[in-house]
Scaffold this motif. Structure first.
Motif, mmCIF file in Angstrom:
data_model
loop_
_atom_site.group_PDB
_atom_site.id
_atom_site.type_symbol
_atom_site.label_atom_id
_atom_site.label_comp_id
_atom_site.label_asym_id
_atom_site.label_seq_id
_atom_site.Cartn_x
_atom_site.Cartn_y
_atom_site.Cartn_z
ATOM 1 N N ASP A 184 1.035 -1.193 0.040
ATOM 2 C CA ASP A 184 -0.029 -0.047 0.127
ATOM 3 C C ASP A 184 0.867 1.119 0.023
ATOM 4 O OD1 ASP A 184 -1.717 2.052 0.284
ATOM 5 O OD2 ASP A 184 -2.579 1.175 2.147
ATOM 6 N N GLY A 185 0.768 1.855 -0.901
ATOM 7 C CA GLY A 185 1.712 3.277 -1.112
ATOM 8 C C GLY A 185 1.294 4.421 -0.587
ATOM 9 N N ALA A 186 -0.077 4.519 0.262
ATOM 10 C CA ALA A 186 -0.526 5.376 0.816
ATOM 11 C C ALA A 186 -1.090 4.722 1.997
ATOM 12 C CB ALA A 186 -1.686 5.972 0.111
ATOM 13 N N VAL A 187 0.009 4.451 3.169
ATOM 14 C CA VAL A 187 -0.512 3.502 4.200
ATOM 15 C C VAL A 187 -1.778 4.146 5.063
ATOM 16 C CG1 VAL A 187 0.384 2.283 6.108
ATOM 17 C CG2 VAL A 187 1.276 2.029 4.168
ATOM 18 N N GLY A 188 -1.423 5.390 5.511
ATOM 19 C CA GLY A 188 -2.397 5.979 6.493
ATOM 20 C C GLY A 188 -2.385 5.137 7.914
ATOM 21 N N SER A 189 -3.594 4.768 8.425
ATOM 22 C CA SER A 189 -3.340 3.725 9.583
ATOM 23 C C SER A 189 -3.230 2.320 9.163
ATOM 24 C CB SER A 189 -4.586 3.977 10.415
ATOM 25 O OG SER A 189 -5.847 3.642 9.723
ATOM 26 N N ALA A 190 -2.889 2.079 8.051
ATOM 27 C CA ALA A 190 -2.351 0.655 7.566
ATOM 28 C C ALA A 190 -3.768 -0.446 7.767
ATOM 29 C CB ALA A 190 -1.312 0.039 8.507
ATOM 30 N N GLY A 191 -4.934 0.253 7.484
ATOM 31 C CA GLY A 191 -6.123 -0.718 7.511
ATOM 32 C C GLY A 191 -6.048 -1.566 6.650
ATOM 33 N N PHE A 192 -5.616 -1.575 5.157
ATOM 34 C CA PHE A 192 -5.527 -2.508 4.002
ATOM 35 C C PHE A 192 -4.639 -3.593 4.413
ATOM 36 C CE2 PHE A 192 -7.069 1.125 1.294
ATOM 37 C CZ PHE A 192 -8.158 0.306 0.719
ATOM 38 N N LEU A 193 -3.434 -3.310 4.933
ATOM 39 C CA LEU A 193 -2.348 -4.136 5.248
ATOM 40 C C LEU A 193 -2.920 -5.136 6.503
ATOM 41 C CD1 LEU A 193 0.666 -2.297 4.763
ATOM 42 C CD2 LEU A 193 -0.315 -3.621 3.249
ATOM 43 N N ILE A 194 -3.399 -4.666 7.377
ATOM 44 C CA ILE A 194 -3.830 -5.266 8.656
ATOM 45 C C ILE A 194 -4.853 -6.173 8.281
ATOM 46 C CG2 ILE A 194 -5.153 -5.106 10.908
ATOM 47 C CD1 ILE A 194 -3.543 -2.269 11.203
ATOM 48 N N GLN A 195 -5.834 -5.681 7.333
ATOM 49 C CA GLN A 195 -7.240 -6.455 7.206
ATOM 50 C C GLN A 195 -6.365 -7.831 6.217
ATOM 51 O OE1 GLN A 195 -10.262 -6.151 7.971
ATOM 52 N NE2 GLN A 195 -10.666 -8.219 7.088
ATOM 53 N N ALA A 196 -5.627 -7.484 5.408
ATOM 54 C CA ALA A 196 -4.886 -8.484 4.559
ATOM 55 C C ALA A 196 -4.178 -9.775 5.553
ATOM 56 C CB ALA A 196 -3.854 -7.993 3.515
ATOM 57 N N PHE A 197 -3.900 -9.096 6.641
ATOM 58 C CA PHE A 197 -2.965 -9.825 7.624
ATOM 59 C C PHE A 197 -3.918 -10.680 8.450
ATOM 60 C CE2 PHE A 197 -1.997 -10.396 12.287
ATOM 61 C CZ PHE A 197 -0.893 -11.128 12.243
ATOM 62 N N ASP A 198 -5.076 -9.981 9.046
ATOM 63 C CA ASP A 198 -6.140 -10.876 9.647
ATOM 64 C C ASP A 198 -6.718 -12.200 8.541
ATOM 65 O OD1 ASP A 198 -5.766 -9.472 11.715
ATOM 66 O OD2 ASP A 198 -7.629 -8.067 11.093
ATOM 67 N N TYR A 199 -6.938 -11.647 7.174
ATOM 68 C CA TYR A 199 -7.234 -12.618 6.301
ATOM 69 C C TYR A 199 -6.300 -13.906 6.201
ATOM 70 C CZ TYR A 199 -9.251 -14.423 1.938
ATOM 71 O OH TYR A 199 -9.888 -15.362 1.029
ATOM 72 N N VAL A 200 -5.130 -13.636 6.046
ATOM 73 C CA VAL A 200 -4.033 -14.813 5.811
ATOM 74 C C VAL A 200 -3.857 -15.398 7.244
ATOM 75 C CG1 VAL A 200 -1.628 -15.028 5.256
ATOM 76 C CG2 VAL A 200 -2.966 -13.491 3.889
ATOM 77 N N ILE A 201 -3.768 -14.670 8.102
ATOM 78 C CA ILE A 201 -3.404 -15.521 9.624
ATOM 79 C C ILE A 201 -4.583 -16.601 9.896
ATOM 80 C CG2 ILE A 201 -4.273 -13.823 11.387
ATOM 81 C CD1 ILE A 201 -0.690 -15.188 11.084
ATOM 82 N N GLN A 202 -5.714 -16.460 9.189
ATOM 83 C CA GLN A 202 -6.857 -17.368 9.688
ATOM 84 C C GLN A 202 -6.280 -18.803 9.541
ATOM 85 O OE1 GLN A 202 -10.959 -16.062 8.510
ATOM 86 N NE2 GLN A 202 -9.742 -14.988 7.240
ATOM 87 N N LYS A 203 -5.385 -18.948 8.599
ATOM 88 C CA LYS A 203 -4.936 -20.349 8.482
ATOM 89 C C LYS A 203 -3.732 -20.722 8.866
ATOM 90 C CE LYS A 203 -7.479 -20.836 4.037
ATOM 91 N NZ LYS A 203 -7.344 -20.978 2.659
ATOM 92 N N LYS A 204 -3.211 -19.875 10.009
ATOM 93 C CA LYS A 204 -1.747 -19.975 10.923
ATOM 94 C C LYS A 204 -1.459 -21.493 11.123
ATOM 95 C CE LYS A 204 -3.359 -18.364 15.541
ATOM 96 N NZ LYS A 204 -3.140 -17.534 16.459
ATOM 97 N N ASN A 205 -2.409 -22.174 11.585
ATOM 98 C CA ASN A 205 -2.153 -23.523 11.929
ATOM 99 C C ASN A 205 -1.749 -24.436 10.723
ATOM 100 O OD1 ASN A 205 -2.918 -23.001 14.577
ATOM 101 N ND2 ASN A 205 -4.991 -23.544 14.206
ATOM 102 N N GLU A 206 -1.762 -23.959 9.469
ATOM 103 C CA GLU A 206 -1.471 -24.744 8.223
ATOM 104 C C GLU A 206 0.127 -24.317 7.972
ATOM 105 O OE1 GLU A 206 -4.358 -24.469 5.455
ATOM 106 O OE2 GLU A 206 -6.040 -24.551 6.671
ATOM 107 N N TYR A 207 0.528 -23.383 8.194
ATOM 108 C CA TYR A 207 1.544 -22.751 7.871
ATOM 109 C C TYR A 207 2.894 -23.367 8.574
ATOM 110 C CZ TYR A 207 -1.713 -19.215 6.238
ATOM 111 O OH TYR A 207 -2.489 -18.467 5.393
ATOM 112 N N SER A 208 4.285 -23.055 7.842
ATOM 113 C CA SER A 208 5.349 -23.574 8.412
ATOM 114 C C SER A 208 5.847 -22.455 9.147
ATOM 115 C CB SER A 208 6.129 -24.177 7.209
ATOM 116 O OG SER A 208 6.645 -22.794 6.548
ATOM 117 N N THR A 209 7.107 -22.924 9.772
ATOM 118 C CA THR A 209 7.674 -21.703 10.476
ATOM 119 C C THR A 209 8.383 -20.664 9.769
ATOM 120 O OG1 THR A 209 8.481 -23.479 12.370
ATOM 121 C CG2 THR A 209 9.716 -21.199 12.200
#
Length: 496
Positions: free
Chosen positions: A206-231
């Motif tokens: 995100d080239g205009a981060v502001g309060s980082a809402g887009f990046l945080i929402q993307a993190f929340d989306y990806v991290i839902q499957k954290k039990n499936e991820y490797s170290t």
């Protein structure tokens, strides 16, 4: 501590800060609550790390030296674990320590470029652009005492804190003025992330981060499957997945803190004006697989900045669009919020960029957002462009969000308003609110991307000249009859 109780505690702290001579408005008290909350979070973070290390038979190396730890200067404890009120600094002593010792110490953390990926370096980056504005040491002591018993040591605690912090940032946006740059409505962000479906292998920008809402929402989306991820994958999520720039110092600070408070320990956010980069220099290694952004629009850039773009323009929205097009990796996907004027602007610069977008990218979707979505700080009507760096455009699927009631400051957009779009996104179905337009048709319109819903176009009845004349004569006859009736009434009035 439940979210509602934490919220009431933050509200109480806000009331305390409002009484301080150094605080003025939502931006100030959010900024000041932020750095104090952040230091309490860092204390709990380090204590958790130390406890975990002890269990493993190891010794944790603290980031923050003893003198500057929370339980030394902010909230010292006696041997029995109770608050040492008499031993705690207050008044002028507390303010002088914070201003002259604590802040310079934390700012020095950014001095070693070899530590750029570390939490320590990010702490320095935060405090480089923030200052203590609280004028009274008694006010600061009262705020600290209200924060001291909050715990941020579990994932549940951190989740609750992140919700409250989002509410603080939202309050800054609602305060109007330039504070709108900090906050994009979360239902819009969530819908954009949901349709782009980022995964653990992506790099997100995100080239205009502001309060980082887009990046945080993307993190929340990806991290839902954290039990499936490797170290290795989890390390990539926390250190190598999220990137961005922010021009404004306070927005930069809020964005970095927001990401750390959400669990992204080392966000790659940089304090710089994105548009000062010459996009001709970008190579594939500089690009990202997912781009999500709501860049500033309505601004003007100097000639030196415009020189960084093949299509020069003073309009920031057009420069940002070119930047994101050049930053998108091969087969990458993007969702960019734009003012609706970009769709139909017909001058040479806008036409050239839209031609590039249509010919060299797959602009597959345009989402038309309703009026008032960014109230109270911007009345501009907006749309979202969804495109991929893969081939050219064959056709564009348009979706128009139509609401029964207008959006207002107190009745903002909700996710359910956008849910139908999210559901239909993959199928690109034609409905009363969605339709397809071929790229060739758009080219014939000189790259006018504005979509007119065909189901709402009034049917035009074409009449012959004789029929038009007959209608005019009929109207004239009716008008003459009405005039005669009015004249008759007037005459009767005179006779009386």
């Amino acid at each position: 501590m439940k979210v509602v109780n934490l919220q009431s505690r933050i509200d109480r702290i806000t009331d305390i800060l409002r009484r301080d001579d150094g605080i003025s408005g939502a931006m100030h008290y959010t900024e000041q609550i932020s750095w104090i909350l952040f230091l309490k979070y860092l204390h709990d973070y380090e204590e958790t790390k130390a406890s975990d290390a002890l269990i493993d038979g190891k010794q944790y190396k603290y980031i923050i030296d003893t003198k500057f730890r929370w339980d030394n200067w902010a909230y010292p404890l006696k041997e029995d674990g109770m608050y040492d009120l008499k031993g705690a600094m207050g008044g002028d002593d507390l303010i002088q320590f914070v201003n002259n010792e604590l802040f310079p110490y934390l700012q020095s953390f950014k001095s070693n470029p070899q530590e750029v990926k570390t939490v320590k370096y990010k702490i320095g980056a935060v405090f480089e652009f923030i200052n203590n504005r609280i004028a009274s040491g008694h006010t600061l002591r009262e705020v600290i005492e209200n924060i001291a018993d909050l715990s941020f040591q579990s994932q549940e605690d951190l989740f609750e804190l992140s919700i409250i912090y989002e509410n603080l940032l939202k309050g800054m946006g609602s305060d109007g003025g330039n504070s709108g740059e900090f906050y994009t409505p979360r239902p819009v962000i969530k819908a954009m992330v949901d349709v782009l479906e980022p995964n653990v292998n992506d790099t997100i920008y995100d080239g205009a981060v502001g309060s980082a809402g887009f990046l945080i929402q993307a993190f929340d989306y990806v991290i839902q499957k954290k039990n499936e991820y490797s170290t290795t994958q989890l390390k990539h999520i926390k250190e190598g997945m999220f990137f961005g720039n922010e021009k404004t110092p306070l927005a930069y600070v809020m964005g970095v803190m927001n990401m750390i408070l959400h669990g992204i320990e080392s966000p790659n956010i940089y304090k710089q004006n994105t548009l000062t980069q010459n996009i001709r220099d970008f190579q594939e290694k500089d690009r990202y697989s997912v781009i999500l952004a709501n860049p500033p629009f309505g601004g003007k850039e100097k000639k030196e900045v415009q020189n960084n773009f093949p299509v020069e323009s003073s309009a920031t929205e057009l420069l940002f669009l070119q930047h994101f097009m050049k930053k998108l990796a091969l087969n990458g996907k993007a969702g960019i919020v734009i003012p609706e004027g970009v769709l139909f602007q017909a001058n040479n610069a806008f036409t050239a960029v839209k031609k590039d977008l249509l010919d060299n990218f797959n602009l597959h979707t345009v989402l038309s957002l309703p009026m008032g979505i960014f109230l109270p700080y911007s009345p501009v009507k907006t749309s979202i462009l969804f495109f991929e760096r893969k081939g050219g455009t064959q056709d564009v699927w348009y979706y128009e969000i139509n609401l029964e009631k207008k959006l207002t400051k107190n009745k903002p957009i909700q996710y359910e308003h956008i849910a139908d779009f999210v559901e239909l996104y993959k199928t690109r179905a034609t409905t009363e609110n969605s339709w397809l337009v071929t790229a060739d048709e758009i080219r014939k319109r000189n790259y006018d991307l504005s979509g007119k819903n065909p189901t709402k176009q009034k049917e035009i009845i074409h009449q012959s000249p004789n029929e038009i004349l007959a209608d005019i004569q009929s109207n004239d006859k009716n008008i003459n009859l009405l005039l005669a009736e009015i004249d008759n009434l007037i005459q009767k009035g005179y006779e009386r």
